[in-house]
Design an enzyme around this catalytic site. Structure first.
Site: not given
Lengths: 408, 430
Positions: A365-367
């Site tokens: 999740l781009c985290a």
């Protein structure tokens, strides 16, 4: 501040008809869209507004005096006014960019960092609010509490380093948790840091109040607010923007050019080089109208029902674990789940989509720092919004539980 | 023939007229003879010769003058090169935009007749060259007043008017430009402040907060124009000017120059010497609603006559005024595009809204937005220390009654958008 004491907090079931995608069937199944944290669906009014640009205007903006150009420009600037009213900022503080990522990169550029400058980041920052600071500054991370909230005592310690920037995420795209933004931005401001806030996930859920906050730069994206993709905003304090240097130069940003010099236009135009996504701005304006007509009090009330449905359903499924607080307080209906003993969730997501019509996302999740730290691998994220129902959430989690049975 | 309050019907709507009908008909005949558009489009038949025959002439509007500019609406033999021809640009964009031309002498004549309405301003007619400072929407002039780098010299028009620096979106004007405007308003030593009340109120507020003192000992007058002068704006301007300088609202249009002026009792009178004024009952209203749309025919304009020109301005008509002036007494309610029509058929005008809002000390600027039919947001800004939630609730109740709906949100804000042309809409639609 708004007063609506008599307003009923009605359910939003009636609005589903405004979203054409919800009428679509995939392999004979209706769509259960639970990926709004990635991008929201678009109501018909937004689609019409985008189309209207091409059917009625198609002229470039701020170029020349002909009628079509003036009309196109009026509507483009009208969208900017709507953003300003929505966020309680002034129109010249609203810079149109492509998306939140570009907005944060622009803030980074305006501030101008060196590797000697400390930047305080949170573990749950999206990559778009982490990499620009990592690339140009000296990033230090705030520790998190057991509830996955920033540890304010540690935050206070980090502020003693006199950071140039504090980069906060209002609402995590992974956990759905809101940080105590007012408290943290005030602490950062008092420590002399510039406060840059990623509000991509919160802007469509909660009313923002830029001018009465301690925030210096605020980044939002239209496509997460019912609007078209291709347009977002950096909202910045006018004094900082006036002193800042644009990331791009070219047509539209200057008043005057000689063979060896130029003068920038006034705000916000000095930051908007080249022809922008004009049609997207029209759609963005229509999306804001749509949000305003529903009202954030109703949105929050509806989302509370959705979050309650998530929490109750997850609690009944022992194979599923949730990354983040299982509390109704201070959260958006965004839930990231991991399946004990299953690391690659791609097939599960595919099965949810193809066998049950549930559209959700898996991955980091781009985290990645956050997801790796807590989940040790991928998560499945289900994120709901105004057009979702409690039934859809219950059905999606039942479906997930059913699919997971084959993997554990 | 003086025809005061002549009444007749147009398309089954009542009409009231003020001015000299014979002169108006002469204007039509002149236009028919000398102006290409009217030559091609008018058919002055027998009906025109009858006493109320002006009614047979089609109503013209902005689009006629925009589409036929310049050759089609200038009289034969006239030229834009004439040094006495003034070129005026409307602040509007898109459908509101227009370039108008008026002979300087005609402009002066209309101004003088309007100034005669209010004795406090009559001295200006004797000033050989009135020094004016204009503080209003930038699009009204061709000078670069929205450019923060422009100098005072850059912004002086041919007639000596100094246009003060300001941004289109007024509330985003930086402090340095407000200071520049304040300084120039003094250093230029104008006889007349020709200002948008919204702009002046912002300058007054800024001066107050920064401790800048206005020099009120110099003789000057204040004319308010462009934006609807709400009671809240008038309150702020009166606090500065009362006892120092006369203040009046002027009705002016880029097509005509001065059209009317507020008298010493604060009542607006329209000039029926230089214009033939027709007030047409608004469509769908009862005469008791007293909502009239103004149509103007110029008198004696030999450059660019306006024939039954639809202004899109809405008025209340009143009886005689205590000031004794015979020019018709009216109240300006706003532009027709700024009106809301409720599902019941009732019109909400900026005037009727302002009557409900009034001028409490905690409201400086406000704006009503119709999100959709039956859903409204009332935004206001003002002194945050001066109001209570109870007062806000009371205002909300009054607005609910006016707008015939419960769905009214009242928001306290810090910013209001102005149109790209620089004008402020008291009522706007999403």
């Amino acid at each position: 501040m708004s007063i609506c004491e008599d307003k009923k907090l009605e359910g939003l079931d009636s609005i589903r008809g405004d979203f054409p995608v919800l009428a679509r069937e995939v392999d004979g199944r209706t769509v259960n869209y639970l990926d709004s944290a990635a991008t929201t669906l678009k109501p018909q009014s937004v689609i019409d507004a985008v189309t209207r640009y091409y059917t009625e205007f198609t002229a470039n903006i701020h170029r020349g005096r002909h009628r079509l150009s003036e009309e196109a420009s009026d509507r483009y600037e009208e969208a900017r006014y709507k953003v300003a009213l929505l966020t309680n900022s002034a129109s010249n503080e609203v810079i149109f960019v492509r998306n939140t990522t570009e907005a944060i990169n622009l803030a980074n550029h305006c501030i101008g960092l060196t590797k000697d400058d400390f930047v305080v980041c949170c573990l749950d920052n999206h990559h778009s609010h982490f990499l620009p600071w990592l690339r140009h500054g000296n990033v230090v991370l705030v520790e998190q509490t057991e509830e996955m909230q920033p540890d304010l005592e540690h935050f206070a310690e980090l502020l003693k380093l006199k950071p140039k920037v504090v980069a906060l995420t209002h609402c995590s795209n992974v956990t759905g948790n809101y940080i105590p933004l007012d408290v943290m931005s005030k602490m950062a401001h008092e420590a002399g840091a510039l406060v840059v806030v990623d509000a991509a996930q919160s802007a469509a859920h909660r009313k923002l109040n830029f001018s009465e906050s301690y925030i210096d730069f605020l980044a939002i994206s239209s496509h997460k607010m019912l609007g078209p993709s291709g347009i977002g905003c950096l909202i910045g304090k006018a004094d900082l923007l006036r002193d800042g240097e644009p990331m791009l130069v070219g047509g539209g940003v200057v008043d005057y050019v000689t063979a060896d010099s130029y003068q920038y236009r006034k705000l916000p135009h000095k930051y908007e080089a080249g022809t922008p996504a004009i049609e997207a701005s029209y759609g963005f304006g229509a999306a804001i109208d749509y949000l305003e007509s529903i009202g954030f009090d109703r949105i929050e009330a509806h989302e509370k029902q959705l979050s309650k449905a998530f929490i109750e359903s997850i609690n009944n499924k022992p194979n599923l674990a949730c990354l983040g607080q299982m509390s109704l307080e201070n959260r958006a209906p965004i839930f990231s789940l991991y399946v004990k003993g299953v690391s690659d969730l791609s097939d599960i997501c595919r099965a949810l989509s193809d066998s049950y019509g549930v559209m959700c996302r898996n991955g980091h999740l781009c985290a990645q720092p956050l997801v790796d730290h807590y989940a040790g691998g991928q998560v499945i994220r289900m994120s709901a919004y105004i057009y979702n129902t409690v039934d859809e959430i219950e059905a999606a989690l039942e479906a997930l539980n059913s699919v997971v049975q084959s993997y554990v | 023939m003086e025809l005061h309050s002549l009444k007749y019907e147009q398309d089954e709507r009542l009409m009231r007229c003020f001015g000299n009908l014979d002169k108006a008909k002469s204007e039509v005949e002149f236009a028919h003879k000398k102006v290409r558009y009217f030559k091609d489009s008018l058919n002055l038949n027998n009906e025109f010769s009858n006493s109320a025959g002006l009614n047979s002439v089609p109503i013209s509007d902005k689009s006629v003058y925009r589409k036929n500019f310049p050759a089609g609406i200038l009289s034969e033999g006239s030229s834009l090169k004439d040094p006495y021809v003034s070129r005026l640009q409307s602040s509007g964009t898109s459908g509101e935009r227009l370039v108008s031309v008026i002979h300087s002498f005609k402009l002066a004549e209309r101004m003088a007749n309007c100034l005669s309405i209010n004795p406090a301003f009559q001295y200006l007619s004797k000033v050989p060259r009135i020094k004016t400072c204009r503080y209003a929407a930038p699009n009204c002039s061709d000078v670069e007043c929205a450019n923060p780098r422009s100098t005072m010299q850059d912004r002086i028009l041919a007639d000596g008017t100094l246009v003060l620096p300001v941004y289109h979106d007024l509330l985003t004007t930086p402090d340095s430009m407000l200071r520049m405007a304040f300084d120039e308003l003094h250093s230029y030593e104008p006889d007349l402040w020709y200002v948008d009340p919204m702009h002046l109120s912002i300058l007054i507020k800024k001066a107050k907060s920064e401790g800048w003192a206005f020099d009120l000992d110099r003789k000057f007058s204040v004319l308010l124009t462009y934006t609807f002068a709400t009671r809240a704006l008038l309150r702020q301007i009166s606090e500065l000017c009362a006892g120092h300088a006369p203040v009046a609202s002027v009705m002016a249009m880029s097509e005509f120059g001065f059209v009317g002026l507020g008298c010493e009792h604060g009542n607006l009178h329209l000039n029926d010497k230089d214009y033939f004024l027709e007030f047409i009952q608004m469509e769908g209203t009862h005469p008791d609603d007293n909502l009239w749309e103004l149509v103007i025919t110029s008198i004696g304009d030999r450059l660019c006559p306006h024939i039954r020109y639809q202004t899109n301005d809405i008025y209340h008509l009143h009886g005689a005024c205590d000031c004794g002036n015979s020019m018709p007494r009216v109240s300006f309610l706003g532009r027709s595009k700024d009106l809301l029509r409720l599902p019941s058929g009732k019109y909400i005008t900026p005037g009727s809204l302002d009557e409900v809002v009034g001028a409490p000390k905690w409201i400086d600027i406000y704006q009503l937005t119709e999100q959709e039919v039956g859903a409204y947001i009332f935004r206001f800004t003002g002194n945050k220390d001066c109001f209570s939630d109870a007062e806000k609730s009371q205002l909300r109740q009054k607005l609910q009654a006016l707008l015939e709906t419960e769905n009214v949100r009242v928001d306290d804000v810090n910013y209001f958008p102005f149109e790209r042309g620089g004008k402020f809409q008291l009522i706007r639609k999403s």
